[in-house]
Design an enzyme around this catalytic site. Structure first.
Site, PDB file in Angstrom:
ATOM      1  N   LYS A   1     -11.067  -2.935  -3.577  1.00  0.00           N
ATOM      2  CA  LYS A   1     -11.906  -1.735  -3.681  1.00  0.00           C
ATOM      3  C   LYS A   1     -11.152  -0.588  -4.317  1.00  0.00           C
ATOM      4  CE  LYS A   1     -13.854  -2.327   0.873  1.00  0.00           C
ATOM      5  NZ  LYS A   1     -12.614  -2.386   1.670  1.00  0.00           N
TER       6      LYS A   1
ATOM      7  N   LYS B   1       0.817  -1.222   0.000  1.00  0.00           N
ATOM      8  CA  LYS B   1       0.000   0.000   0.000  1.00  0.00           C
ATOM      9  C   LYS B   1       0.845   1.263   0.000  1.00  0.00           C
ATOM     10  CE  LYS B   1      -4.440  -1.573   1.339  1.00  0.00           C
ATOM     11  NZ  LYS B   1      -5.695  -1.336   2.010  1.00  0.00           N
TER      12      LYS B   1
ATOM     13  N   LYS C   1      -5.002  -9.120  -6.505  1.00  0.00           N
ATOM     14  CA  LYS C   1      -6.201  -9.296  -5.689  1.00  0.00           C
ATOM     15  C   LYS C   1      -7.330  -8.367  -6.146  1.00  0.00           C
ATOM     16  CE  LYS C   1      -6.599  -7.364  -1.536  1.00  0.00           C
ATOM     17  NZ  LYS C   1      -7.320  -7.042  -0.307  1.00  0.00           N
TER      18      LYS C   1
END
Ligand code: AQP
Length: 347
Positions: A211, A115, A208
């Site tokens: 969102k 991230k 993956k």
């Protein structure tokens, strides 16, 4: 024999629309467990702000994610449903656990590396300590079972390490408090199970489903209508080969593996059975069948989410307010004891 009665805790971030990965990886287990366990399901808004969230969007997402929980089948009569920021004990325990966890442990967390990307210096401190807040979410309720997708396995292991270290660091105080087996925080068991614990992007079978992927075509949102679901499946990336007839033939074909896994999970069938039916045939035939199945399973959930967003917002807010009070009632005495063990209470 542990003195803790079974208790389930899990959460999802209000960082956008819930998608098929959240549904298959976590939600299906949440729904099943509320029939057999005491369950606490959280909308983790404090985790969400570890990356920037516009306040207006965040407010809306908290309601939307809660509406999605209810539309999927979580029942506030059976489970506690609330948003994290309303129970201050999460933040307080997270601070204490930040002082128990080690930098080296957090440095190993792969989600932070993914991230934060290349510019780690620009990431928030909150993003780095995200896993200690997650540990506080779980340990603050003495939760014993945590149903999550595969991507959360490492964070769960860290929560277990933190629980053990706290029990060791404060062993003397714990013994003096009369906790005979020396275990103040139980080690939570990850519950990573089901046919699709890692659903991949529809645009790239090695990534993956998420969102925050900039491409909306990469995921099936629970709120998508029938046409959108069918379009996304038609456009899903595939390879030129027909589907294999055996599971072994999916090796090295991430997109084919993902789509057959999704079909199997939605149909409640094995991958072998799906390949028995569609193996050897063209992808287009399989994709049509998958689109019909996904529409049948997901479109009613999407319609119910929209109904709640428009007509039942007050109900959703009440569920959160009631759930927060019930969650606080469980966490408060655990935090009171934690403060005593750490040495914050003078007499
Ligand atoms: N692709 C997935 N396959 C299986 N399970 C998944 N989960 C998430 N993506 C998949 C599981 O859903 C639960 C809630 O996840 P989250 O909202 O806390 O955050 P996340 O894991 O970071 O999900 P996203 O979609 O990738 O959100 P962003 O993009 O905002 O970071 C967890 O149990 C998770 O394992």
């Amino acid at each position: 024999m542990s003195h803790f009665s079974p208790r389930v805790f899990s959460g999802m971030q209000p960082t956008g629309n819930l998608h098929l990965g959240n549904y298959l990886g976590a939600m299906l287990n949440w729904i099943a467990m509320q029939e057999t366990h005491e369950c606490i399901y959280c909308v983790v808004d404090m985790h969400a702000i570890t990356v920037w969230q516009d306040p207006k969007e965040l407010r809306r997402a908290i309601v939307d994610v809660t509406a999605a929980y209810l539309a999927c089948g979580l029942d506030p009569k059976k489970s506690i449903i609330f948003n994290q920021s309303q129970v201050a004990e999460h933040a307080e325990l997270a601070w204490i656990l930040n002082c128990v966890a080690r930098m080296g442990w957090l440095n190993r967390m792969t989600q932070f590396k993914e991230k934060a990307g290349k510019d780690k210096e620009a990431a928030s401190v909150g993003l780095f300590v995200y896993p200690t807040l997650m540990a506080a979410d779980i340990l603050g309720y003495h939760a014993t079972h945590v149903p999550v997708g595969e991507d959360q396995k490492q964070h769960l292991e860290l929560a277990r390490d933190i629980a053990v270290k706290f029990n060791n660091d404060y062993a003397e105080a714990i013994a003096a408090a009369g906790i005979n087996d020396g275990v103040f925080f139980p080690s939570p068991e990850p519950f990573i199970t089901g046919p699709a614990t890692r659903v991949m992007s529809l645009r790239d079978g090695t990534k993956k489903m998420s969102k925050s992927d900039p491409s909306d075509l990469s995921r099936l949102n629970l709120i998508d209508d029938a046409d959108t679901i069918a379009k996304k499946i038609r456009k899903a990336k595939t390879d030129p080969e027909p589907l294999p007839t055996e599971k072994a033939g999916l090796k090295g074909r991430p997109e084919a593996e993902n789509l057959t896994g999704i079909y199997a999970a939605l149909a409640g069938e094995s991958v072998e059975k799906v390949l028995g039916q569609y193996g050897g045939g063209q992808f287009s035939v399989f994709k049509n069948a998958l689109a019909d199945l996904a529409v049948a399973k997901l479109a009613p959930i999407g319609a119910e989410i929209k109904r709640m967003q428009h007509d039942d917002r007050a109900h959703v807010e009440k569920v959160l307010a009631d759930g927060s009070a019930r969650a606080r009632a469980i966490a408060a005495p655990i935090l009171r004891k934690t403060r005593e063990l750490v040495g914050f209470v003078l007499s």
